[in-house]
Design an enzyme around this catalytic site. Structure first.
Site, mmCIF file in Angstrom:
data_model
loop_
_atom_site.group_PDB
_atom_site.id
_atom_site.type_symbol
_atom_site.label_atom_id
_atom_site.label_comp_id
_atom_site.label_asym_id
_atom_site.label_seq_id
_atom_site.Cartn_x
_atom_site.Cartn_y
_atom_site.Cartn_z
ATOM 1 N N HIS A 133 0.740 -1.264 -0.014
ATOM 2 C CA HIS A 133 -0.178 -0.013 -0.018
ATOM 3 C C HIS A 133 0.938 1.342 -0.012
ATOM 4 O O HIS A 133 2.045 1.032 0.515
ATOM 5 C CB HIS A 133 -0.935 0.139 1.251
ATOM 6 N N ALA A 182 15.543 -16.218 14.701
ATOM 7 C CA ALA A 182 14.180 -16.520 14.645
ATOM 8 C C ALA A 182 13.414 -15.271 14.933
ATOM 9 O O ALA A 182 13.628 -14.752 16.088
ATOM 10 C CB ALA A 182 13.583 -17.812 15.372
ATOM 11 N N ARG A 188 16.918 -3.947 6.541
ATOM 12 C CA ARG A 188 18.097 -3.564 5.552
ATOM 13 C C ARG A 188 19.034 -4.557 5.553
ATOM 14 O O ARG A 188 19.039 -5.472 6.095
ATOM 15 C CB ARG A 188 18.636 -2.424 6.602
ATOM 16 N N LYS A 202 19.199 -6.442 14.021
ATOM 17 C CA LYS A 202 20.550 -5.787 14.057
ATOM 18 C C LYS A 202 21.846 -6.842 14.146
ATOM 19 O O LYS A 202 21.453 -8.000 14.379
ATOM 20 C CB LYS A 202 20.626 -5.131 15.302
#
Length: 209
Positions: A133, A182, A188, A202
């Protein structure tokens, strides 16, 4: 330790026979479904259960050799089971390499999703190359279609392991040999041979070579 009862033994035998029949039927139906969607697949394709496949022309999908799928409640039982789902639209291209294993994995492709060789994807992982969307409230109020949403290709390189219940978002590249913990949400790019986890994911540590 108690010995198995006659009832337990009979149950195990019946379940084994049922699994054999179910496995053969699922394999045949899966191949038929892939052909109906013009999906190319290589040698030794294996499907436990039947995936969901919806590849809309001009979108396309192809898989290499030794690809293995687990679909549904009866396979790789780690909780929250679903069938594998392969959906491509708006000219999206799904490419899956050799020696890839998936359990209940969803690939939703409006652009491009590429998975390399020797990749393992844990149960109920979702990979999206689109936002679905518009990001603006005005765009959503106008009822803008999915093809107008932001999209960027996703690339999973060779030897990657993705833990169960993870989500990989648009524009992400996961470098060779990386591990995703998990339940992670990856928004990124992950460098090669690193372990990432969390929401958002991270860096945790380097993969011990």
């Amino acid at each position: 330790m108690k010995k198995p009862s006659l009832l337990n033994t009979l149950y195990r035998l019946l379940r084994y026979g049922y699994r054999l029949v179910r496995g053969a039927t699922g394999q045949g139906l899966s191949k038929l479904l892939l052909r109906a969607n013009m999906v190319e697949y290589g040698a030794n394709f294996r499907s436990n259960g039947v995936p969901i496949v919806d590849i809309r022309h001009p979108a396309s999908m192809r898989m290499g050799d030794n690809v293995s799928l687990n679909n549904g409640l009866n396979y790789n039982r780690i909780g929250r089971q679903q069938r594998c789902m392969f959906v491509a639209n708006y000219g999206g291209v799904i490419t899956i390499g050799n020696h890839v294993g998936m359990s209940g994995t969803a690939l939703i492709c409006h652009c491009g999703i590429t998975i390399g060789n020797h990749v393992l994807i844990g149960g109920n992982t979702a990979i999206y190359d689109t936002d679905f969307h518009p990001i603006t409230a005005e765009g959503r109020r106008r009822g803008a279609h999915a093809e107008q949403a932001a999209k960027k290709p996703v690339r999973i390189e060779d030897d990657v392991f993705i833990g169960a219940h993870s989500t990989i978002l648009k524009g992400v590249t996961i470098g060779r040999g990386a591990v995703i913990g998990a339940g992670s949400v990856v928004s990124r790019t992950v460098p090669p041979y690193e372990i990432w986890a969390g929401n958002p994911a991270k860096f945790i540590k380097a993969v011990d070579q």
